[in-house]
Each structure stands twice: as structure tokens, then as C-alpha cells.
Enzyme design. Structure first.
Site, PDB file in Angstrom:
ATOM      1  N   ASN A 208      17.920 -10.700  15.807  1.00 59.89           N
ATOM      2  CA  ASN A 208      19.266  -9.747  16.219  1.00 59.89           C
ATOM      3  C   ASN A 208      20.704 -10.412  16.509  1.00 59.89           C
ATOM      4  O   ASN A 208      20.338 -11.281  16.096  1.00 59.89           O
ATOM      5  CB  ASN A 208      18.770  -8.294  17.535  1.00 59.89           C
ATOM      6  CG  ASN A 208      18.739  -8.720  18.109  1.00 59.89           C
ATOM      7  OD1 ASN A 208      19.210  -9.855  18.966  1.00 59.89           O
ATOM      8  ND2 ASN A 208      17.135  -8.595  18.911  1.00 59.89           N
ATOM      9  N   ASP A 277      12.505  -3.911  19.523  1.00 57.60           N
ATOM     10  CA  ASP A 277      12.107  -3.044  19.930  1.00 57.60           C
ATOM     11  C   ASP A 277      10.618  -2.415  18.877  1.00 57.60           C
ATOM     12  O   ASP A 277      10.114  -2.244  19.144  1.00 57.60           O
ATOM     13  CB  ASP A 277      13.102  -1.962  19.108  1.00 57.60           C
ATOM     14  CG  ASP A 277      13.758  -1.684  20.034  1.00 57.60           C
ATOM     15  OD1 ASP A 277      13.609  -1.908  21.752  1.00 57.60           O
ATOM     16  OD2 ASP A 277      15.196  -1.771  20.244  1.00 57.60           O
ATOM     17  N   LYS A 287       4.032 -17.704   2.976  1.00 58.36           N
ATOM     18  CA  LYS A 287       5.039 -17.132   2.876  1.00 58.36           C
ATOM     19  C   LYS A 287       3.813 -15.923   2.032  1.00 58.36           C
ATOM     20  O   LYS A 287       3.731 -16.090   0.934  1.00 58.36           O
ATOM     21  CB  LYS A 287       5.597 -17.720   2.408  1.00 58.36           C
ATOM     22  CG  LYS A 287       7.102 -16.796   1.612  1.00 58.36           C
ATOM     23  CD  LYS A 287       8.147 -17.941   1.349  1.00 58.36           C
ATOM     24  CE  LYS A 287       9.149 -17.793   0.711  1.00 58.36           C
ATOM     25  NZ  LYS A 287       9.704 -18.090  -0.593  1.00 58.36           N
TER      26      LYS A 287
HETATM   27  N1  CTP Z   1      14.577  -4.531  27.322  1.00 64.85           N
HETATM   28  C1  CTP Z   1      13.131  -4.530  27.490  1.00 64.85           C
HETATM   29  N2  CTP Z   1      12.719  -4.715  26.482  1.00 64.85           N
HETATM   30  C2  CTP Z   1      12.643  -4.460  25.450  1.00 64.85           C
HETATM   31  C3  CTP Z   1      13.697  -3.422  24.905  1.00 64.85           C
HETATM   32  C4  CTP Z   1      15.217  -3.452  25.698  1.00 64.85           C
HETATM   33  O1  CTP Z   1      13.439  -5.177  27.935  1.00 64.85           O
HETATM   34  N3  CTP Z   1      11.477  -4.069  24.077  1.00 64.85           N
HETATM   35  C5  CTP Z   1      15.586  -4.080  27.835  1.00 64.85           C
HETATM   36  C6  CTP Z   1      17.106  -4.793  27.372  1.00 64.85           C
HETATM   37  O2  CTP Z   1      16.412  -6.245  27.762  1.00 64.85           O
HETATM   38  C7  CTP Z   1      18.378  -4.278  28.000  1.00 64.85           C
HETATM   39  C8  CTP Z   1      17.439  -2.621  27.743  1.00 64.85           C
HETATM   40  O3  CTP Z   1      16.163  -2.554  27.738  1.00 64.85           O
HETATM   41  O4  CTP Z   1      17.923  -4.721  29.077  1.00 64.85           O
HETATM   42  C9  CTP Z   1      18.357  -2.077  27.233  1.00 64.85           C
HETATM   43  O5  CTP Z   1      18.610  -2.427  26.034  1.00 64.85           O
HETATM   44  P1  CTP Z   1      18.790  -1.583  24.360  1.00 64.85           P
HETATM   45  O6  CTP Z   1      18.471  -2.585  23.313  1.00 64.85           O
HETATM   46  O7  CTP Z   1      19.838  -1.159  24.843  1.00 64.85           O
HETATM   47  O8  CTP Z   1      18.186  -0.396  24.576  1.00 64.85           O
HETATM   48  P2  CTP Z   1      16.481   0.123  23.787  1.00 64.85           P
HETATM   49  O9  CTP Z   1      15.134   0.473  25.433  1.00 64.85           O
HETATM   50  O10 CTP Z   1      15.877  -0.753  22.732  1.00 64.85           O
HETATM   51  O11 CTP Z   1      17.016   1.844  23.768  1.00 64.85           O
HETATM   52  P3  CTP Z   1      17.653   1.655  21.923  1.00 64.85           P
HETATM   53  O12 CTP Z   1      17.284   0.961  20.927  1.00 64.85           O
HETATM   54  O13 CTP Z   1      17.166   3.532  22.155  1.00 64.85           O
HETATM   55  O14 CTP Z   1      19.485   1.983  22.207  1.00 64.85           O
END
Ligand code: CTP
Length: 399
Positions: A208, A277, A287
Site C-alpha cells: 500500500n 488487511d 514465479k
Molecule cells: N491495523 C492493524 N492490523 C490490521 C489492520 C489495521 O493493527 N490488520 C491498525 C492500523 O495500524 C491502524 C488501525 O488499525 O492503527 C486502523 O487501520 P485502517 O487500515 O484505517 O482500518 P482497518 O481496520 O483496516 O479498517 P478499514 O479497512 O475498514 O478502514
């Protein structure tokens, strides 16, 4: 508006003085520049004159209309910033030598002085240089100590000019008359930062846009305020702040393990990382061939939420999360606060150019059980300061 006399001395890092200058101007300060002859071998006076709309002081004689320019500049300045500072200029400052425009003006300055050294590691560690630092610090001169890393000469070690944002932040703090409190002395903070890379095969991964800048700025701020910082970082191209205990990781699973280990015995966690996520259920050892294997059918599984995992085992410790959103920022942040069980969510609208991934500014809101507090657009080091203020408050310290 405060006035900064920026003294540029001869080293490769002289070009970074231009960025420091711009950072000071963005923070609302007026800047004038004095340069040594050697500095002008690296960056010309024209650059600084164009950036400041003022003449550069490079000689004690012949500045149009001002017979004693070193006295005028020293009286004008509310802060003297020497950046980059060579071993030579620090030796002159320590000994009171005044043999050019820079050293003579510095001898005439009675305002607060901030020095950002940059030089070869052996020159920095030389007992003469270290003694000069001690002498100057004893006289009340402030330092932004050099970072460790690969130096321009090819050597590795301490001597790299500190991060530009850190220098600007320190200068701003001195100008506001509020040097950093040591309110995190004795505290240990886990900070996670950057993206994670989820392997698809040996050459492909899911990633990302996170650069890690926010997390690294928070780590630097917490270190400056006395904390021990365990920085668990995904793949970024940033140098770790001096003093950070850096753990490099690649995947979300590695980051989870490293964070669980680092949270052991820590007082607080600040989760800035953009953790993936989803991750491929199986990373291929070879590959993948798009003509044979279905690249559009990679099976993904959800990763563990690190923030929620740390929050679940935090006890009376402090856990702060971030929320990068493009719409409905505050409602989504409130939902994340409840869902993840942390003490505070720092929400930012990444659809704004002044707050997006990679920007040097951010516009955040603090969302907690106590309510919502929105800040204006600020340089990242100032946002870091605001975040660490909240961590210190939650920990019960003064800030
Ligand atoms: N976070 C985490 N572990 C994950 C996903 C997110 O610790 N697997 C933490 C990030 O470090 C951040 C917070 O959760 O502090 C929010 O991350 P964000 O990407 O904004 O939210 P998501 O939980 O991924 O939700 P969404 O994708 O619905 O916005």
C-alpha cells in the site's frame, strides 16, 4: 513571526539547508542566510537569495548599504541555526574564533543557538569534536545530533545530518520558548510504522501507499522526550531515528509477532502502520505464470488485527491507533475506536493533498471516549508532537 539566521557551512549536506529553510518559512518564520566560502562550493548564494529574497552574508565587507553586516544579522536574529555545522565551525564557536562572516556573526549572537552537525564519522567521534560539543552544550547551545547511516564519503556511522523535519521542529520549539519536556523518561513505547508486503510469489506482493513518515516522526519525538522506542517497521526508505530500537519486518504476520514481543514490558503502543488487511493464503515458491496460473484468482485470507490484539491485552497500558479515511472520517474513526478497543484514534483524511500518504503535512483529529478534537494542517513533526502529547497525557505524565 520569528527571525532565524541560518549559518550554512561547508559539507555535502549544505543542500539540505535549503529544505530546512523552506520548512522554517512554512512554519511562519523569516530566514536570512550567512555562508562560509566552503559552503558556497556546495550550494551557491543565488539559491538562498532566491529562497529568502534577501542578500546572503558571505563576507564581512561590501554588503550594499550595511557597513557592519555581522552585527546587523546578529541583532536581527531571534535564533541562530548552524546547519550543516562542520567540525571546523564548532571548533571556532567553542574557541571564540571569528575569522570569517559566519564565525564572526556567531560570536556576536546572543540569541538561542541550535547546531545541526554533519561530517565523517571519525571527525564526529574525534575527541576534539566531542569536547567542543560538550563545551558548547555547557554554554547552553542546543544540538540536533547527527544520525547514523551511510555517509557521503562512503563510510557508515554517525555523522549524517539529522532529519530535516527534526531540525525544523527543534528550531520551532526553541523559537516558541518551549523546548521539549522529558515527560517520557523511563517509559517504553512500541511504535509500528510503514506498510506491510504480502508475498504472492518471489517477485510479486500486495502493498500500500504508506511511507512510514508519520510513525518515524512519532518515534523521533518520543525519543527526544526521553522514551525508549521500539520501532517495528515495514519496508520503507527512511533512516531510523537515532536511538530507536529498530525491528524490520516485511509481512503483517511478521509485524504481529514483532509487536507482540515489543509490547511485552512496554508502557504504550502507537500503531501507525498500514497493515495489509488481506494476505495470499499461499505464497507461491516459484514465479507464477500468468498464461498458466490464475493471477486473478489468488485466494486471500484476512490478517490478524494488530491494534485490536494489543488493545485486548493492554491492561492499564495505553494503545493508540490511526485511521486513514477518504470519507466520513470522524464516524469511521469512532467506529474503529469501539471496534479495536484502543484509547485513542488519530484520524486523518487521506483524500486531501495536504494529508495524504507521503505528504510532509497532515490534518488529523483525535477521537477518544472524551470526544473529538480536530487540528489544522500541520507539518508532520508538529503532528508527532501533538500525538506524543496525548500519549504522555494518557500515561498520566505532564505534557
Ligand atoms: N491495523 C492493524 N492490523 C490490521 C489492520 C489495521 O493493527 N490488520 C491498525 C492500523 O495500524 C491502524 C488501525 O488499525 O492503527 C486502523 O487501520 P485502517 O487500515 O484505517 O482500518 P482497518 O481496520 O483496516 O479498517 P478499514 O479497512 O475498514 O478502514
Amino acid at each position: 513571526m520569528s527571525r532565524v539566521a541560518l549559518f550554512v557551512t561547508g559539507g555535502v549536506a549544505a543542500y539540505k539547508a535549503c529544505e530546512v529553510l523552506r520548512g522554517l518559512q512554512r512554519a511562519g518564520h523569516e530566514v536570512r542566510v550567512a555562508m562560509t566560502d566552503d559552503a558556497q562550493r556546495f550550494v551557491g548564494t543565488t539559491t538562498f537569495e532566491a529562497l529568502t529574497h534577501s542578500p546572503v552574508l558571505s563576507s564581512l565587507y561590501g554588503l550594499d548599504g550595511d557597513p557592519i553586516p555581522h552585527i546587523s544579522l546578529s541583532e536581527w536574529a531571534s535564533l541562530a541555526l548552524v546547519c550543516p555545522a562542520t567540525g571546523n565551525v564548532m571548533a571556532k564557536m567553542a574557541a571564540g574564533i571569528a575569522d570569517d562572516a559566519v564565525s564572526t556573526t556567531l560570536l556576536a549572537c546572543d540569541c538561542p543557538t541550535l547546531v545541526a552537525p554533519a561530517m565523517n564519522v571519525r571527525m564526529w567521534l574525534h575527541p576534539a569534536t566531542q569536547a567542543n560539543v560538550t563545551t558548547l552544550a555547557g554554554r547552553g547551545v542546543s544540538f540536533v545530533m547527527p544520525d547514523s547511516g551511510l555517509l557521503a564519503c562512503g563510510d557508515a556511522g554517525q555523522g549524517k545530518l539529522a532529519d530535516v523535519g527534526r531540525i525544523v521542529e527543534e528550531a520551532c520549539a526553541l523559537l516558541s520558548g518551549s523546548p521539549r519536556p522529558r515527560d517520557l523518561a523511563g517509559r517504553t513505547l512500541l511504535v509500528n510504522a510503514g506498510p506491510t508486503h504480502e508475498a504472492i510469489d518471489p517477485v510479486r506482493f500486495i502493498a500500500n501507499a504508506s511511507t512510514g513518515k508519520m510513525g518515524y516522526a512519532i518515534a523521533a519525538e518520543a525519543i527526544a522526550r526521553g522514551a525508549v522506542v521500539r520501532l517495528v517497521s515495514g519496508p520503507v526508505s527512511l533512516d531510523a531515528p537515532t536511538g530507536a530500537e529498530l525491528v524490520r519486518v516485511v509481512s503483517a504476520a511478521d509485524m504481529l509477532d514483532a509487536c507482540l514481543a515489543a509490547f511485552d514490558g512496554a508502557d504504550a503502543a502507537v500503531c501507525t502502520a498500514a497493515v495489509a488487511d488481506y494476505t495470499p493464503r499461499h505464497a507461491s515458491r516459484h514465479k507464477l505464470k500468468k498464461s498458466v496460473e490464475r493471477l486473478d484468482a489468488i485466494e486471500l485470507v484476512e490478517t490478524t488485527d494488530i491494534l485490536a490484539t494489543l488493545s485486548a491485552r493492554k491492561g492499564d497500558r495505553v494503545v493508540v491507533g490511526f485511521a486513514a479515511e477518504t470519507d466520513d472520517v470522524i464516524p469511521y474513526a469512532r467506529a474503529k475506536l469501539a471496534r479495536k478497543g484502543c484509547d485513542l484514534i488519530v484520524a486523518n483524511d487521506v483524500s486531501r493533498p495536504d494529508s495524504t500518504f507521503g505528504a510532509d503535512t497532515s490534518r488529523v483529529a483525535f477521537v477518544s471516549a472524551g470526544g473529538v478534537e480536530e487540528l489544522g494542517t500541520l507539518p508532520l513533526p508538529q503532528v508527532a508532537r501533538e500525538v506524543v502529547d496525548r500519549v504522555a497525557m494518557l500515561l498520566g505524565g505532564s505534557s
